[in-house]
Write an enzyme that holds these catalytic residues in place. Structure first.
Site, PDB file in Angstrom:
ATOM      1  N   GLU A  29      -5.759 -20.062  19.178  1.00  0.00           N
ATOM      2  CA  GLU A  29      -5.385 -20.490  19.589  1.00  0.00           C
ATOM      3  C   GLU A  29      -5.218 -21.972  19.947  1.00  0.00           C
ATOM      4  O   GLU A  29      -4.480 -21.683  21.778  1.00  0.00           O
ATOM      5  CB  GLU A  29      -3.925 -20.153  19.341  1.00  0.00           C
ATOM      6  CG  GLU A  29      -4.053 -19.178  18.054  1.00  0.00           C
ATOM      7  CD  GLU A  29      -2.911 -18.369  18.462  1.00  0.00           C
ATOM      8  OE1 GLU A  29      -1.410 -18.423  18.893  1.00  0.00           O
ATOM      9  OE2 GLU A  29      -2.640 -17.231  17.328  1.00  0.00           O
ATOM     10  N   LEU A  58      -4.280 -19.122  13.340  1.00  0.00           N
ATOM     11  CA  LEU A  58      -2.851 -18.674  14.288  1.00  0.00           C
ATOM     12  C   LEU A  58      -2.839 -17.036  13.874  1.00  0.00           C
ATOM     13  O   LEU A  58      -1.983 -17.377  13.202  1.00  0.00           O
ATOM     14  CB  LEU A  58      -1.368 -19.802  14.363  1.00  0.00           C
ATOM     15  CG  LEU A  58       0.064 -19.414  14.799  1.00  0.00           C
ATOM     16  CD1 LEU A  58       0.599 -20.118  14.733  1.00  0.00           C
ATOM     17  CD2 LEU A  58       0.327 -18.035  15.258  1.00  0.00           C
ATOM     18  N   GLU A  60      -3.261 -13.423  14.837  1.00  0.00           N
ATOM     19  CA  GLU A  60      -4.113 -12.831  16.705  1.00  0.00           C
ATOM     20  C   GLU A  60      -4.897 -11.287  15.833  1.00  0.00           C
ATOM     21  O   GLU A  60      -5.994 -11.031  16.161  1.00  0.00           O
ATOM     22  CB  GLU A  60      -3.353 -11.674  17.250  1.00  0.00           C
ATOM     23  CG  GLU A  60      -2.315 -12.964  17.883  1.00  0.00           C
ATOM     24  CD  GLU A  60      -1.800 -13.880  17.372  1.00  0.00           C
ATOM     25  OE1 GLU A  60      -0.843 -13.884  16.809  1.00  0.00           O
ATOM     26  OE2 GLU A  60      -1.331 -15.644  18.205  1.00  0.00           O
ATOM     27  N   GLN A  82      -2.689 -16.158  23.398  1.00  0.00           N
ATOM     28  CA  GLN A  82      -2.283 -17.651  23.952  1.00  0.00           C
ATOM     29  C   GLN A  82      -0.927 -16.988  24.703  1.00  0.00           C
ATOM     30  O   GLN A  82      -1.426 -17.793  26.786  1.00  0.00           O
ATOM     31  CB  GLN A  82      -1.477 -18.373  22.749  1.00  0.00           C
ATOM     32  CG  GLN A  82      -0.903 -19.496  23.594  1.00  0.00           C
ATOM     33  CD  GLN A  82      -0.677 -20.698  22.232  1.00  0.00           C
ATOM     34  OE1 GLN A  82       0.591 -20.297  21.762  1.00  0.00           O
ATOM     35  NE2 GLN A  82      -1.689 -21.192  21.945  1.00  0.00           N
ATOM     36  N   PHE A  83      -0.467 -15.180  24.365  1.00  0.00           N
ATOM     37  CA  PHE A  83       0.295 -14.779  25.575  1.00  0.00           C
ATOM     38  C   PHE A  83       0.150 -13.701  25.624  1.00  0.00           C
ATOM     39  O   PHE A  83      -0.073 -13.632  24.243  1.00  0.00           O
ATOM     40  CB  PHE A  83       1.620 -15.570  25.499  1.00  0.00           C
ATOM     41  CG  PHE A  83       2.227 -17.442  25.694  1.00  0.00           C
ATOM     42  CD1 PHE A  83       2.811 -17.179  28.215  1.00  0.00           C
ATOM     43  CD2 PHE A  83       2.194 -17.552  24.993  1.00  0.00           C
ATOM     44  CE1 PHE A  83       3.040 -18.279  27.884  1.00  0.00           C
ATOM     45  CE2 PHE A  83       2.005 -19.255  25.259  1.00  0.00           C
ATOM     46  CZ  PHE A  83       2.512 -19.406  26.730  1.00  0.00           C
ATOM     47  N   HIS A 129       7.110 -13.631  26.128  1.00  0.00           N
ATOM     48  CA  HIS A 129       5.868 -13.950  27.496  1.00  0.00           C
ATOM     49  C   HIS A 129       5.783 -13.244  28.140  1.00  0.00           C
ATOM     50  O   HIS A 129       5.191 -14.218  29.631  1.00  0.00           O
ATOM     51  CB  HIS A 129       6.421 -15.304  27.802  1.00  0.00           C
ATOM     52  CG  HIS A 129       5.833 -16.451  26.200  1.00  0.00           C
ATOM     53  ND1 HIS A 129       6.459 -15.501  25.107  1.00  0.00           N
ATOM     54  CD2 HIS A 129       5.544 -17.363  25.782  1.00  0.00           C
ATOM     55  CE1 HIS A 129       6.501 -16.913  24.298  1.00  0.00           C
ATOM     56  NE2 HIS A 129       5.966 -17.481  24.330  1.00  0.00           N
TER      57      HIS A 129
HETATM   58  C1  LIG Z   1       1.917 -14.033  17.423  1.00  0.00           C
HETATM   59  C2  LIG Z   1       2.427 -15.542  17.790  1.00  0.00           C
HETATM   60  N1  LIG Z   1       0.766 -16.244  18.682  1.00  0.00           N
HETATM   61  C3  LIG Z   1       2.051 -16.656  19.408  1.00  0.00           C
HETATM   62  C4  LIG Z   1       2.285 -17.645  20.089  1.00  0.00           C
HETATM   63  C5  LIG Z   1       2.226 -18.890  20.099  1.00  0.00           C
HETATM   64  N2  LIG Z   1       3.167 -20.234  19.409  1.00  0.00           N
HETATM   65  C6  LIG Z   1       3.960 -20.152  19.294  1.00  0.00           C
HETATM   66  S1  LIG Z   1       4.846 -21.301  18.458  1.00  0.00           S
HETATM   67  C7  LIG Z   1       3.132 -21.633  17.434  1.00  0.00           C
HETATM   68  C8  LIG Z   1       2.829 -22.205  16.128  1.00  0.00           C
HETATM   69  C9  LIG Z   1       3.630 -21.974  15.379  1.00  0.00           C
HETATM   70  O1  LIG Z   1       3.160 -23.110  14.884  1.00  0.00           O
HETATM   71  P1  LIG Z   1       4.002 -23.079  12.988  1.00  0.00           P
HETATM   72  O2  LIG Z   1       3.986 -21.605  12.426  1.00  0.00           O
HETATM   73  O3  LIG Z   1       3.346 -24.360  12.026  1.00  0.00           O
HETATM   74  O4  LIG Z   1       5.333 -23.518  13.656  1.00  0.00           O
HETATM   75  P2  LIG Z   1       6.330 -24.575  14.207  1.00  0.00           P
HETATM   76  O5  LIG Z   1       6.180 -24.290  16.027  1.00  0.00           O
HETATM   77  O6  LIG Z   1       5.218 -26.078  13.860  1.00  0.00           O
HETATM   78  O7  LIG Z   1       7.216 -24.658  13.363  1.00  0.00           O
HETATM   79  C10 LIG Z   1       2.387 -20.689  19.360  1.00  0.00           C
HETATM   80  C11 LIG Z   1       1.447 -20.366  18.595  1.00  0.00           C
HETATM   81  C12 LIG Z   1       3.768 -17.265  19.297  1.00  0.00           C
HETATM   82  N3  LIG Z   1       4.680 -17.115  19.335  1.00  0.00           N
HETATM   83  N4  LIG Z   1       3.632 -15.983  18.025  1.00  0.00           N
END
Ligand SMILES: Cc1ncc(C[n+]2csc(CCOP(=O)(O)OP(=O)(O)O)c2C)c(N)n1
Lengths: 322, 336
Positions: A29, A58, A60, A82-83, A129
């Site tokens: 990601e 996005l 996993e 990512q984490f 995290h």
């Molecule tokens: C399962 C998971 N993978 C990765 C992350 C890291 N991360 C946090 S927000 C985000 C993007 C989220 O995008 P979206 O669902 O479109 O929501 P938005 O941030 O645009 O509100 C990512 C990859 C996470 N929090 N949870």
């Protein structure tokens, strides 16, 4: 030679390995244009193109699951989660397939993938995290688990992980991503997996640790006037028991410093091995310095929770004065 | 309602002047709150904070459509929806300041704590909705998630469960054009996110997420449908994240200022202001008073957040299980 931090060392070795082997493919990601949230892949998409450095959806389960099929097909996926706290959904694939493909097919198919992910606490991050969950992977036969402690180590270990014929979980201690700088040779080199590193020789006590805790252990030891033998485990699976046992037989005392919670952390395994192979050399019970068995707090309480310098000094003293 | 604040008379629901002002004031508060939160973060008084500017109509339109007894399942992005629902700002600030007490809401607010793993809250919302159905309660749950979240299995399993169980659940996809740096076309090959509902035998609706009237109406319709036992709905709110993903992000790495400026013209608050001005519901004097009121309100909430006693590690021991065993008690004793 150039001075690098761990982020730079990781990027540098990814670059080198991609140059060396055109089957190395990176995805995850935000690793492309954005260069990863920690910038460990910064510039690589520009250099190698969108076919080899890919922003994945996005997902996993998808990232880890497709890496299994791609690796079996002969490519070398080096995927980024990512984490580490977001890899859990992918555990099914790691446990049920990545770890078992070789055995299940008697070597017909293998899974030479690498999953890289930043892990551990100490950077005031959000929930999920900060945990140290290396034990989840160590517990699975068929997976290799590597944790570098410095930029130099990160380069050599990641090169080995990428060239390894089996699935490797490469956990990057993000707390020391930028706080340690050291000389890293620009020439390609590897550090063999499955070998501990003796960071310094000593005779009073053996101090065993890995990842970010090495830095804090060394800082604590600098304040103590003792001769400690310090071992950086660096590959937790497979574990180089011999280096640890030989050292404990020599010093007669051991302390293990681990960032993870106490119960079933890797320290438990090390203690068991010492009991099996060096019990009669011990002059004091082995001590583990760990986080407590509670949920990792949100960041206001993070420093109280993480094992710190004071805990390390106190623990070592207890074992020395036993 | 379009960018000029013009509405289509045939589609426009009946709103009282008070309702319209509520929409405006709620969105206004969120914009000011967001600004304050970012500035607190820059001063080191908050941790990482995900901004909401540009998405106020989506958050307010959905949150205000809920009945008090409905349940809300926010993602990390929904500080605004939570505030609109009545969660104190001081709580939300406390949470982003790294303090568990920021997720301890009043029991009758029926709001789940913020979910950080993307999309993982969707199944929880379906479970609650299904529970409501089993119990015969005429309520619904509403769950928020981003465009990126629709790539995860959780979302698909939740959609499927909700349809199969006819759970009274409303799915709000906040399509703000980004999952950090990743665009919708890298998340899905579908033309819209709303159309994903079709595969599950569910109704999918796409609304202009910057039109608070449209968002409110779509949510209200979906809720009514849920209350009457007709099952779940997916609503895609098409909007834009005007600021960085979070305060740790730098969006200039992956998007142009020109693109952001184009979207600024579609601002949800500006267009409602234009509409209200035409209807004589907005004056400079009204705005001035609102500004003062909101600034004072936010300052008070910040003070409340900052004057709280420091948290205690022992609380984490106490809340890990209903009862602590001897080993945990011993581990806790180290903390005095
Ligand atoms: C399962 C998971 N993978 C990765 C992350 C890291 N991360 C946090 S927000 C985000 C993007 C989220 O995008 P979206 O669902 O479109 O929501 P938005 O941030 O645009 O509100 C990512 C990859 C996470 N929090 N949870």
């Amino acid at each position: 030679m150039a001075e690098m931090n761990m982020v730079e060392a990781v990027r540098h070795v990814l670059d080198q390995e991609m140059g060396r082997d055109k089957d190395v493919i990176l995805y995850g990601e935000d690793i492309g244009k954005n260069g990863g949230v920690f910038r460990t892949t910064d510039g690589l998409q520009k250099k190698y193109g969108e076919k080899r450095v890919i922003d994945s959806p996005l997902a996993e389960v998808g990232i880890i699951g497709t890496a299994i099929g791609m690796a079996a097909y002969g490519l070398k996926p080096v995927v980024e989660i990512q984490f580490s706290g977001f890899a859990y959904a992918g555990l099914e694939n790691l446990i049920s397939h990545a770890a078992r493909i070789r055995n299940r097919t008697r070597g017909m198919f293998t899974c030479p993938m690498v999953m890289r992910t930043p892990y551990g606490g100490g950077i005031r991050a959000l929930e999920h995290h900060s945990e140290s969950v290396e034990s989840l992977y160590i517990h699975i036969p068929g997976l290799k688990v590597v944790i570098p402690s410095t930029p130099y180590e990160a380069k050599g270990l990641l090169a080995s992980a990428i060239r390894d014929p089996d699935p490797v979980i490469f956990l990057e201690p993000k707390r020391v991503y930028r706080s340690i700088k050291e000389e890293v040779p620009s020439k390609s080199y590897t550090i063999p997996l499955g070998k501990c590193r003796i960071v310094q020789h000593g005779s009073d006590i053996t101090v065993i640790t890995w990842g970010a805790m090495l830095k804090y252990t060394m800082e604590a030891l600098a304040k103590m006037d003792i001769s400690a033998e310090v071992i950086d485990v660096r590959t937790l699976s497979p574990f180089d028991e011999k280096t640890v046992i030989d050292s404990v037989k020599k010093t007669g005392r051991a302390v293990i410093v681990q960032e993870a919670v106490k119960t079933l952390g890797f320290a438990s395994e090390i203690i068991a091995r010492i009991n099996e192979k060096a019990l009669l050399s011990l002059e004091a019970p082995v001590k583990r310095i760990t986080a407590p068995d509670i949920i990792f707090p949100l960041f206001k309480l993070e420093n109280e929770y993480l094992p710190g310098e004071e805990d390390i000094i106190k623990g070592i003293k207890e074992v020395l004065e036993f | 309602m379009d960018e000029k604040g013009e509405v289509d008379g045939k589609l426009m629901p009946k709103f009282s002047s008070k309702q319209i002002k509520d929409f405006y004031e709620s969105m206004y508060i969120l914009r000011a709150f967001d600004k304050k939160a970012v500035s607190l973060q820059r001063q080191g008084r908050l941790g990482t904070y995900p901004q909401i500017t540009g998405m106020e109509a989506t958050q307010v339109g959905t949150a205000l459509a809920l009945q008090k007894a409905d349940w809300m399942f926010p993602s990390f992005r929904e500080s605004g929806a939570m505030i609109a629902r009545g969660i104190p700002m001081s709580k939300i600030l406390l949470y982003w300041g790294g303090d568990e007490r920021g997720s301890q809401f009043a029991k009758d607010q029926f709001t789940f704590p913020i979910s950080i793993p993307v999309g993982s809250q969707t199944t929880h919302a379906v479970g609650t909705a299904w529970g409501m159905k089993i119990k015969g309660h005429k309520k619904a749950s509403l769950v928020y998630f981003g465009d990126g979240a629709t790539s995860r299995g959780d979302f698909h399993e939740a959609m499927n469960f909700a349809s199969v169980m006819k759970a009274p659940c409303v799915f709000i996809c906040n399509n703000n054009q980004f999952a950090i740096s990743t665009r919708p076309d890298k998340e899905t090959a579908s033309e819209t996110f709303a159309q994903k509902a079709i595969a599950y035998g569910m109704e999918g609706v796409k609304v202009d997420g910057n039109d608070v009237f449209g968002v409110y109406k779509a949510t209200q319709d979906a809720l009514k449908k849920a209350y009457s036992g007709k099952g779940p709905t997916l609503i895609e709110c098409y909007t834009y994240r005007m600021l960085d993903h979070t305060t740790s992000d730098d969006a200039s790495r992956y998007r142009s200022k020109k693109e952001v400026d184009e979207w600024a013209k579609k601002d949800p608050i500006d267009r409602l202001r234009k509409y209200m001005e035409k209807k004589k519901l907005w004056t400079k004097d009204y705005e001035g008073k609102l500004y003062n009121k909101v600034q004072k309100m936010i300052e008070k909430e910040v003070e409340k957040m900052e004057n709280i006693t420091p948290p205690d590690v022992k609380d984490i021991f106490k809340y890990t299980y209903a009862e602590m065993d001897d080993e945990l008690k011993e581990q806790m004793s180290k903390y005095g």
